[in-house]
Scaffold this active site. Structure first.
Site, mmCIF file in Angstrom:
data_model
loop_
_atom_site.group_PDB
_atom_site.id
_atom_site.type_symbol
_atom_site.label_atom_id
_atom_site.label_comp_id
_atom_site.label_asym_id
_atom_site.label_seq_id
_atom_site.Cartn_x
_atom_site.Cartn_y
_atom_site.Cartn_z
ATOM 1 N N PRO A 43 0.831 -1.212 0.000
ATOM 2 C CA PRO A 43 0.000 0.000 0.000
ATOM 3 C C PRO A 43 0.863 1.259 0.000
ATOM 4 O O PRO A 43 0.496 2.263 -0.613
ATOM 5 C CB PRO A 43 -0.807 -0.111 1.294
ATOM 6 N N PRO A 225 51.313 -31.453 13.270
ATOM 7 C CA PRO A 225 51.099 -32.639 14.094
ATOM 8 C C PRO A 225 49.657 -33.144 14.128
ATOM 9 O O PRO A 225 49.403 -34.209 14.673
ATOM 10 C CB PRO A 225 51.525 -32.169 15.481
ATOM 11 N N ASP A 248 50.066 -39.308 4.044
ATOM 12 C CA ASP A 248 50.544 -40.291 5.004
ATOM 13 C C ASP A 248 49.483 -40.639 6.038
ATOM 14 O O ASP A 248 48.492 -39.943 6.169
ATOM 15 C CB ASP A 248 51.700 -39.666 5.803
ATOM 16 N N LYS A 270 52.401 -45.289 5.994
ATOM 17 C CA LYS A 270 53.084 -46.467 6.525
ATOM 18 C C LYS A 270 52.754 -46.591 8.013
ATOM 19 O O LYS A 270 52.767 -45.606 8.729
ATOM 20 C CB LYS A 270 54.600 -46.317 6.426
ATOM 21 N N GLY A 302 53.600 -33.447 10.443
ATOM 22 C CA GLY A 302 54.700 -32.681 11.043
ATOM 23 C C GLY A 302 55.468 -31.884 10.010
ATOM 24 O O GLY A 302 54.885 -31.244 9.138
ATOM 25 N N ILE A 306 61.883 -33.522 9.147
ATOM 26 C CA ILE A 306 62.214 -34.090 10.459
ATOM 27 C C ILE A 306 61.631 -35.499 10.517
ATOM 28 O O ILE A 306 60.404 -35.666 10.542
ATOM 29 C CB ILE A 306 61.645 -33.225 11.609
ATOM 30 N N THR A 331 56.683 -29.421 13.554
ATOM 31 C CA THR A 331 57.035 -30.799 13.862
ATOM 32 C C THR A 331 56.353 -31.241 15.163
ATOM 33 O O THR A 331 55.993 -30.402 16.011
ATOM 34 C CB THR A 331 58.565 -30.940 13.939
ATOM 35 N N MET A 383 58.744 -41.770 17.539
ATOM 36 C CA MET A 383 58.581 -43.204 17.242
ATOM 37 C C MET A 383 59.142 -44.071 18.373
ATOM 38 O O MET A 383 59.771 -45.099 18.120
ATOM 39 C CB MET A 383 59.307 -43.561 15.924
ATOM 40 N N GLY A 412 49.237 -35.796 20.193
ATOM 41 C CA GLY A 412 49.470 -34.384 20.518
ATOM 42 C C GLY A 412 48.748 -33.429 19.581
ATOM 43 O O GLY A 412 48.658 -33.679 18.386
HETATM 44 C C1 SAM Z 1 57.756 -40.854 10.957
HETATM 45 S S1 SAM Z 1 57.745 -39.708 12.249
HETATM 46 C C2 SAM Z 1 57.242 -38.280 11.409
HETATM 47 C C3 SAM Z 1 57.555 -37.033 12.155
HETATM 48 C C4 SAM Z 1 57.064 -35.797 11.451
HETATM 49 N N1 SAM Z 1 57.727 -35.594 10.202
HETATM 50 C C5 SAM Z 1 57.177 -34.558 12.322
HETATM 51 O O1 SAM Z 1 57.935 -33.660 11.987
HETATM 52 O O2 SAM Z 1 56.504 -34.519 13.341
HETATM 53 C C6 SAM Z 1 56.321 -40.189 13.133
HETATM 54 C C7 SAM Z 1 56.413 -39.911 14.622
HETATM 55 O O3 SAM Z 1 56.169 -38.565 14.903
HETATM 56 C C8 SAM Z 1 55.560 -38.449 16.187
HETATM 57 N N2 SAM Z 1 54.271 -37.777 16.032
HETATM 58 C C9 SAM Z 1 53.719 -37.341 14.910
HETATM 59 N N3 SAM Z 1 52.541 -36.731 15.144
HETATM 60 C C10 SAM Z 1 52.352 -36.816 16.480
HETATM 61 C C11 SAM Z 1 51.323 -36.380 17.351
HETATM 62 N N4 SAM Z 1 50.240 -35.743 16.907
HETATM 63 N N5 SAM Z 1 51.459 -36.637 18.680
HETATM 64 C C12 SAM Z 1 52.535 -37.286 19.148
HETATM 65 N N6 SAM Z 1 53.542 -37.712 18.374
HETATM 66 C C13 SAM Z 1 53.455 -37.474 17.055
HETATM 67 C C14 SAM Z 1 55.399 -39.859 16.717
HETATM 68 O O4 SAM Z 1 56.507 -40.129 17.519
HETATM 69 C C15 SAM Z 1 55.422 -40.661 15.448
HETATM 70 O O5 SAM Z 1 55.820 -41.993 15.702
#
Ligand code: SAM
Length: 462
Positions: A43, A225, A248, A270, A302, A306, A331, A383, A412
């Site tokens: 309106p 992480p 990964d 792996k 990570g 590393i 890392t 690891m 973590g």
């Molecule tokens: C093959 S290494 C790879 C590391 C990765 N490139 C980095 O810089 O964190 C894998 C290891 O990283 C550690 N990791 C990776 N992510 C993690 C998380 N969220 N909490 C605790 N440890 C972790 C563990 O010790 C695991 O066995």
């Protein structure tokens, strides 16, 4: 998702707006911007709306709403102050399968208006699905600050050059790569700076050069992480540009979700003893995919350099002269320690930190344990879950006190994060009892004492 975001072409389409007050005027402004044929049924209408209709050839039908007003309408917006009238309009429109919006009444709508960032032809729409228009508007303001007005010019330029580029580079993958490099690089900068002539000249030169060659590119990206918010801006940008993502086991789902919907995802992860795709095959796959002209992201948990075998993966690329970039990630030691409230160095406790592999079997060398004696150095074992008993025993054997604090951080930075705290003497029993699951990180040293006071994230300790 409750609503599907779509962009409607309404040029010349009949659109009905019921209500000509200030709210209706706002909606009319928007509808007239896309050149809809607007009829306002009300309106009374505001002076601004009367003028806008006159300027754009819209119609004011000075009456109350009736169902016949809907005939021929492609879209209807109800903006009357009376709930009963709005309800009737919504009901009638739904019966005729006409999309209807009732201002401020999401329950009566079949479509809603988003908050808009208009950099035409670039348009960004933000919606909170009707929950919080204020939040959507706040977000819009942030995006507006990030996307300068000149982006509209860039979109216009890209639209104009789309055909010629397609003729020159017919395959989808290489063409997308070409465009991403152009828009995100010097050419894009030139257009944003208003030097379009120069930009077009460069684009045409690069088009001619790219027409013959189709080399892709590889980005080795650290995904951090686990918490997706810990990715870098660059990692996210490159991930979103990828045609293929090789990822990964440690890459979390929300991070993977940041890749393009149509990107191919290949799992090459792996577990400790289960090598899904042998390393050499991964290296070769990266080369092969890049040679097909694809943008390939190799996404790792990570940081890629590393304990990530990142170096091995790019060696073959370098030998094959395939362009690559490496994007660092946070890392696990940094991420997990921060989220557990354990500073890795501290003036009172530790002057250095050492990252150590805890993978002590088969394909890995054993350590010279005497190098880990220093009580002012923090040790972080990656690891190390399986090798924990050996680690605790060897560290005591090399002179570290049985009372040395140890933290084991499970998952973590993720919501499931758990921190187990003990000493070199007690940690093995704690782990047997609590049964943490990989991935875990082990921190050894006096800095672990700070966890009690500085923990801030996730569950309290068990
Ligand atoms: C093959 S290494 C790879 C590391 C990765 N490139 C980095 O810089 O964190 C894998 C290891 O990283 C550690 N990791 C990776 N992510 C993690 C998380 N969220 N909490 C605790 N440890 C972790 C563990 O010790 C695991 O066995």
């Amino acid at each position: 998702m409750e609503y599907l975001p779509v962009f409607l072409q309404l040029k010349g389409a009949n659109v009905l707006l019921v209500g000509g007050g200030s709210v209706g005027t706002r909606k009319a402004r928007l509808l007239l911007r896309v050149d809809a044929l607007l009829t306002v049924v009300s309106p009374d209408i505001t002076e601004e709306l009367r003028q806008a209709l006159a300027d754009h050839g819209g119609v004011w039908q000075q009456s109350h709403y009736s169902e016949t007003d809907l005939h021929h309408a492609r879209l209807v917006v109800a903006a009357t102050p009376e709930r009963a009238v709005n309800e009737q309009i919504s009901k009638d429109a739904k019966a005729l399968a006409i999309p209807v919006n009732v201002v401020d009444s999401p329950d009566l709508c079949t479509f809603i208006f988003p908050s808009i960032i208009d950099r035409s032809p670039l348009v960004i729409a933000v919606s909170s699905s009707g929950r919080s228009p204020v939040l959507a508007r706040l977000l819009r303001r942030k995006i507006e600050a990030m996307v300068p007005a000149a982006y509209g010019r860039l979109a216009e330029f890209a639209g104009r050059m789309r055909g010629p580029v397609k003729d020159c580079i017919p395959e989808d993958g290489p063409r997308r790569l070409f465009w991403e490099q152009a828009v995100d690089g010097r050419i894009g900068e030139m257009v944003l700076a208003g030097r379009e002539g120069e930009a077009e000249k460069q684009l045409r030169e690069q088009m001619a050069a790219a027409g013959g060659q189709h080399a892709g590119e590889v980005y080795l990206i650290g995904g951090g992480p686990g918490d997706p918010a810990l990715m870098t801006f660059k990692a996210v940008r490159l991930l979103q540009s990828a045609d293929v993502v090789l990822y990964d086991r440690l890459v979390s789902e929300p991070i993977l979700e940041m890749s393009r919907r149509d990107a191919e995802r290949i799992y090459v992860g792996k577990a400790r003893s289960d090598h899904t795709v042998p390393q050499q095959e991964i290296n070769q796959l990266l080369v092969d995919l890049a040679l097909q002209g694809k943008r390939v992201v190799r996404l790792k948990g990570g940081d890629p350099f590393i304990f990530g075998r990142g170096g091995e993966e790019i060696e073959l690329l370098a030998r094959n002269r395939i362009p690559f970039q490496v994007v660092p990630g946070i890392t696990a030691a940094n991420g997990a320690a921060c989220y557990a409230g354990i500073p890795l160095t501290h003036r009172d406790y530790a002057q250095s930190v050492r990252f150590v592999t805890g993978h002590l079997k088969a394909d890995s060398t054993d350590h010279d344990w005497s190098q880990f004696q220093s009580t002012t150095e923090t040790l972080v074992f990656y690891m190390g879950l399986v090798g924990l008993p050996v680690i605790c025993e060897k560290l005591q054997g090399c002179g570290r006190s049985a009372d040395t604090p140890v933290a084991l951080i499970e998952h973590g930075t993720l919501v499931e994060q758990r921190v187990l705290v003990g000493t070199l003497a007690t940690m093995v029993a704690i782990v047997e009892r609590e049964k943490p699951r990989a991935p875990t990180l082990i921190i050894v040293g006096d800095v672990v004492r700070l966890h009690k006071d500085l923990a801030w994230f996730g569950e309290a300790d068990p």
